[in-house]
Design a protein around this motif. Structure first.
Motif, PDB file in Angstrom:
ATOM      1  N   LEU A  60       0.593   1.786  -1.464  1.00  0.00           N
ATOM      2  CA  LEU A  60       1.591   2.232  -1.247  1.00  0.00           C
ATOM      3  C   LEU A  60       1.436   4.135  -1.046  1.00  0.00           C
ATOM      4  CD1 LEU A  60       4.022   0.316  -3.482  1.00  0.00           C
ATOM      5  CD2 LEU A  60       3.116   0.362  -0.742  1.00  0.00           C
ATOM      6  N   SER A  61       0.458   4.330  -1.735  1.00  0.00           N
ATOM      7  CA  SER A  61       0.032   5.822  -1.520  1.00  0.00           C
ATOM      8  C   SER A  61      -0.678   6.442  -0.324  1.00  0.00           C
ATOM      9  CB  SER A  61      -1.744   6.159  -1.778  1.00  0.00           C
ATOM     10  OG  SER A  61      -2.071   7.140  -1.735  1.00  0.00           O
ATOM     11  N   VAL A  96       0.768  -6.171  -0.338  1.00  0.00           N
ATOM     12  CA  VAL A  96      -0.536  -6.388   0.718  1.00  0.00           C
ATOM     13  C   VAL A  96       0.400  -6.908   2.051  1.00  0.00           C
ATOM     14  CG1 VAL A  96      -2.277  -8.085   1.181  1.00  0.00           C
ATOM     15  CG2 VAL A  96      -2.074  -7.432  -0.859  1.00  0.00           C
ATOM     16  N   LEU A  97       1.051  -7.629   1.699  1.00  0.00           N
ATOM     17  CA  LEU A  97       1.877  -8.216   3.656  1.00  0.00           C
ATOM     18  C   LEU A  97       2.469  -6.430   4.070  1.00  0.00           C
ATOM     19  CD1 LEU A  97       3.644 -11.262   2.177  1.00  0.00           C
ATOM     20  CD2 LEU A  97       1.882 -10.721   4.038  1.00  0.00           C
ATOM     21  N   GLN A  98       2.647  -5.701   2.808  1.00  0.00           N
ATOM     22  CA  GLN A  98       3.581  -4.461   3.738  1.00  0.00           C
ATOM     23  C   GLN A  98       2.259  -3.842   4.579  1.00  0.00           C
ATOM     24  OE1 GLN A  98       5.734  -2.004   0.616  1.00  0.00           O
ATOM     25  NE2 GLN A  98       5.753  -0.189   1.880  1.00  0.00           N
ATOM     26  N   SER A  99       1.193  -3.845   3.944  1.00  0.00           N
ATOM     27  CA  SER A  99      -0.209  -2.605   4.816  1.00  0.00           C
ATOM     28  C   SER A  99      -0.594  -3.507   5.986  1.00  0.00           C
ATOM     29  CB  SER A  99      -1.012  -3.293   3.947  1.00  0.00           C
ATOM     30  OG  SER A  99      -1.279  -3.101   2.334  1.00  0.00           O
ATOM     31  N   ASP A 104      -2.665   2.563  10.494  1.00  0.00           N
ATOM     32  CA  ASP A 104      -4.387   2.935  10.563  1.00  0.00           C
ATOM     33  C   ASP A 104      -4.873   1.146  10.400  1.00  0.00           C
ATOM     34  OD1 ASP A 104      -7.145   2.809  10.133  1.00  0.00           O
ATOM     35  OD2 ASP A 104      -6.933   4.602   7.947  1.00  0.00           O
ATOM     36  N   SER A 105      -5.825   1.131  11.503  1.00  0.00           N
ATOM     37  CA  SER A 105      -6.219  -0.069  11.325  1.00  0.00           C
ATOM     38  C   SER A 105      -7.200  -0.755  10.438  1.00  0.00           C
ATOM     39  CB  SER A 105      -7.101  -0.030  12.883  1.00  0.00           C
ATOM     40  OG  SER A 105      -8.295   0.584  13.466  1.00  0.00           O
ATOM     41  N   ARG A 106      -7.806   0.289   9.903  1.00  0.00           N
ATOM     42  CA  ARG A 106      -8.731  -0.515   8.663  1.00  0.00           C
ATOM     43  C   ARG A 106      -7.552  -0.656   7.820  1.00  0.00           C
ATOM     44  NH1 ARG A 106     -12.997  -2.321  10.389  1.00  0.00           N
ATOM     45  NH2 ARG A 106     -13.634  -2.285   7.966  1.00  0.00           N
ATOM     46  N   VAL A 107      -6.965   0.425   7.563  1.00  0.00           N
ATOM     47  CA  VAL A 107      -5.641  -0.752   5.975  1.00  0.00           C
ATOM     48  C   VAL A 107      -5.552  -2.033   6.389  1.00  0.00           C
ATOM     49  CG1 VAL A 107      -3.910  -0.123   5.007  1.00  0.00           C
ATOM     50  CG2 VAL A 107      -5.450   1.690   6.038  1.00  0.00           C
ATOM     51  N   ARG A 108      -4.871  -2.675   7.810  1.00  0.00           N
ATOM     52  CA  ARG A 108      -4.264  -3.822   8.370  1.00  0.00           C
ATOM     53  C   ARG A 108      -5.793  -5.094   7.843  1.00  0.00           C
ATOM     54  NH1 ARG A 108      -2.815  -1.107  12.413  1.00  0.00           N
ATOM     55  NH2 ARG A 108      -4.124  -2.467  14.141  1.00  0.00           N
ATOM     56  N   TYR A 109      -7.087  -3.966   8.614  1.00  0.00           N
ATOM     57  CA  TYR A 109      -8.334  -5.287   8.379  1.00  0.00           C
ATOM     58  C   TYR A 109      -7.901  -5.470   7.060  1.00  0.00           C
ATOM     59  CZ  TYR A 109     -12.817  -7.149   8.179  1.00  0.00           C
ATOM     60  OH  TYR A 109     -14.110  -7.388   8.115  1.00  0.00           O
TER      61      TYR A 109
END
Length: 703
Positions: A60-61, A96-99, A104-109
């Motif tokens: 959550l940073s 994890v679901l929150q992400s 950031d698309s890399r974070v979603r990936y």
């Protein structure tokens, strides 16, 4: 939190937030090892603290690299937990679901990657979070980053495997979410949804067919998607469900029927075809179950009968026949009024085929539920009368059949005739365009004498004298020309020797008085020649106008038709039928010399054999027909001064009128062989014509 941090070395904590994936991966392996050690000693408190650290300080940073490290760390912790991951999933899965919605698309990936690894470990325990995971994947299926879409696809495949193997999946909890998502427009999301529907339907323990009404509309909505792949998948799913319906012992047709009816009017051709296909199968499979929905189904089928696509037309026609074959009863939920309302509505359709089927439905309803239909008579009768103006003869004929069916009851027969006369009066062109067709058909269906007697009664008291005249003239032409009225003509020919003929003559006479030439025609048909002559001679100066001459012209031409062949043959015996000759000469005197009708009638009169007059008894000195001087006076003041010059020079026949077997006599004062008071009839005619004269005088003042 400090205690939690002491569980991991400083280098591990640092590498979790490194920008390089390899360093984060090495750190994750350290996390996994640490968790395994804690699991071996069953220290779940420290495991929980470690998960909190990875969540709060990393996942959550606000810094992207920290979030990436937190996700891979949570996945590593789950792997380390192995079979004991279930008790910590409530803390691991939500961040994890929150992400999944991270900017950031890399974070979603990496969130997809992390959840994949978590699900792979948790398996059946992961089902607890199914709705949340499904919702997140639904959104990611339309992600703008193809890498994220690819990762989400892999995760989706794993979740499907888990669901199909699970005994704890709740379809009841999932359906509301699915129903909500079915309204999305994104083609990728739609394909994602169809994929899940197909997978769940393949699971033997999951009854997706029972929940089909919840998402059926959404599937039909996808048939018009711009994406070919979406349309293809939706169609495949619908085809599979339709096959299951055919094989199922029990199906809730009602809820689905409502959806199909709505989709049958879709602007998309493929959607319409599919919906009509379903309706067709429904009617075949569950006909009686659909009785309460007949009106709705009919409302979809009737317009489809005229669809521009041939396949749809054929299916709709077949379905309509199937539907009509199922005899619903009010006790079973069959709503006669609702079905009748649909049929009435479709009478206004732009398409002939639809209007015809609507009329056939009204006819069927009359046959099966006559009492109920007649209770709605005031609602449907105006629509039926309006349909008499239809451009299609076939529609008009069917309308008349329906009206005749209604008119089988005496009270409704009167109702029909009154409505019909009113309709002809309010729409003048209708009488001209459809009057003959309508009246001939009604005479065939209801009996010519019955129809004519009723119309005569109505027209006798008609306040609109101009309309009454036009209507009588129309009825008279039909009477003299229509094949369907041959029996009626034959009866009228017996008016002077038969009580039935007399009654009919008298019944028609009162209203026929609205038109002088109609009256003369009726007398000629009844062979009441003295009265015909008297009617002609009773005409005054104001009666001889253009309208009258037009009617005389028509009558003269009708005299040359086969209908009046008996009359022309009687001209061979002028001594026996002197009043006939007198009547015809009276008509001749009314016509302008240059008119074609004058020439036709004069030519006919010239063919009367001269030798027949040699057999006549001695004549009086009079050489002129009674009343001829009046005609001369009339002609001398108008445009008819040359008429009299064309009378052939023959002996006067005014005194040749000895009573004959056919009732021809020299005087119109006789009551006739069967009691027709022609004197009274003449007074009635003169009174009616007086009313018309007053009307013509006052009419300009009222305009």
């Amino acid at each position: 939190m400090a205690d939690s941090a002491s569980l991991l070395s400083a280098s591990v904590l640092r590498n979790l937030a490194d920008k390089l994936y390899e360093k984060r991966k090495i750190a994750a392996l350290e996390v996994e090892g640490t968790v395994r050690g804690l699991v071996s000693v069953q220290d779940h408190d420290k495991i929980s603290n470690l998960i909190s650290l990875l969540t709060l300080e990393y996942a959550l940073s606000p810094q992207a690299n920290h979030r990436k490290g937190g996700l891979i760390g949570l996945a590593a912790a789950t792997v380390g937990l192995a079979s004991e991951a279930a008790q910590h999933l409530k803390k691991i899965v939500p961040p994890v679901l929150q992400s999944f919605t991270d900017q950031d698309s890399r974070v979603r990936y990496y969130a997809c990657e992390a959840l994949y690894n978590i699900a792979k470990v948790a398996r059946d325990d992961f089902i607890t979070f199914f709705n949340e995971v499904f919702d997140a994947l639904c959104k990611l299926s339309a992600d703008s980053d193809p890498n994220v879409q690819s990762a989400a696809h892999l995760l989706d495949g794993l979740v499907k495997d888990i669901v199909t193997e699970s005994d704890h999946f709740s379809i009841e909890k999932f359906i509301p979410l699915l129903r909500e998502r079915m309204n999305v427009l994104n083609p990728f999301v739609r394909q994602f949804l169809v994929g899940w529907i197909t997978v769940l339907d393949s699971v033997p323990d999951i009854d997706m067919l029972g929940f089909l009404p919840d998402f059926l509309d959404g599937l039909f909505n996808m048939l018009s998607d711009n994406s070919h792949e979406t349309r293809k998948q939706a169609d495949a799913a619908l085809s599979e469900f339709l096959q299951e319906i055919k094989n199922a012992p029990s199906v809730d047709y009602g809820r689905m029927a409502e959806i199909l009816v709505q989709r049958a009017s879709s602007p998309d051709e493929f959607t319409r075809l599919t919906s009509i296909t379903w309706v067709n199968e429904f009617v075949k499979l569950g006909g009686h179950q659909l009785v309460p929905y007949y009106a709705d189904i009919l409302g979809a089928i009737l317009p489809a009968i005229s669809d521009k696509e041939e396949k749809i037309r054929l299916l709709a026609t077949e379905t309509n026949e199937e539907l009509r074959a199922v005899k619903g009863e009010p006790a079973d939920g069959f709503d006669v009024g609702a079905v009748l309302a649909i049929a009435r509505r479709e009478l206004g359709s732009d398409w002939e085929a639809t209007r015809l089927e609507a009329l056939r439905w009204i006819s069927v309803l009359l046959e099966r539920h006559r009492t109920e239909v007649l209770s709605f008579l005031d609602d449907i009768f105006p629509a039926l009368l309006q349909s008499l103006s239809d451009s299609s003869d076939e529609v008009v004929l069917l309308v008349l059949e329906v009206q005749a069916c209604i008119a089988r009851d005496p009270q409704h027969f009167r109702h029909l005739m009154v409505f019909l006369v009113h309709r002809f009066n309010s729409e003048n062109s209708l009488l001209q365009k459809r009057g003959t067709l309508a009246l001939q058909k009604l005479c065939t269906l209801l009996g010519a004498e019955r129809v004519y007697r009723e119309l005569a009664t109505i027209l006798e008291g008609e306040a609109d004298l101009e309309f009454a005249t036009i209507m009588v003239q129309a009825l008279n032409v039909i009477l003299l020309t229509a094949h369907e009225l041959s029996d009626l003509r034959a009866l009228l020919k017996q008016s002077l020797i038969n009580s039935a003929g007399r009654d009919l003559f008298v019944a028609l006479y009162s209203s026929w008085c609205h038109s002088p030439m109609a009256t003369v025609s009726l007398c000629l048909l009844a062979q009441a020649y003295p009265h015909a002559s008297s009617v002609i001679q009773s005409l005054g100066e104001s009666d001889i106008n253009v309208n009258l001459l037009v009617q005389v012209d028509k009558l003269v031409r009708l005299l040359e038709t086969p209908i009046f062949s008996y009359l022309r043959l009687q001209l061979l015996e002028p001594a026996r039928y002197p009043q006939l000759l007198k009547t015809l000469y009276g008509l001749l005197m009314l016509l302008p010399q240059q008119s074609s009708a004058f020439k036709i009638l004069r030519t006919r009169l010239k063919t009367v054999p001269a030798y027949t007059f040699m057999q006549a008894p001695p004549q009086s000195s009079s050489s002129e027909f009674p009343g001829l001087s009046a005609i001369r006076r009339t002609a001398s003041t108008g445009a008819y001064t040359q008429i009299l010059s064309h009378i052939p020079s023959i002996p006067s026949v005014s005194h040749l009128s000895q009573p004959s077997d056919d009732g021809d006599s020299s005087s119109d004062m006789s009551n006739g062989a069967v009691g027709i008071n022609f004197s009274m009839q003449l007074k009635q005619f003169e009174h009616m014509q007086h009313q018309h004269r007053l009307h013509r005088v006052t009419q300009p003042q009222t305009k």
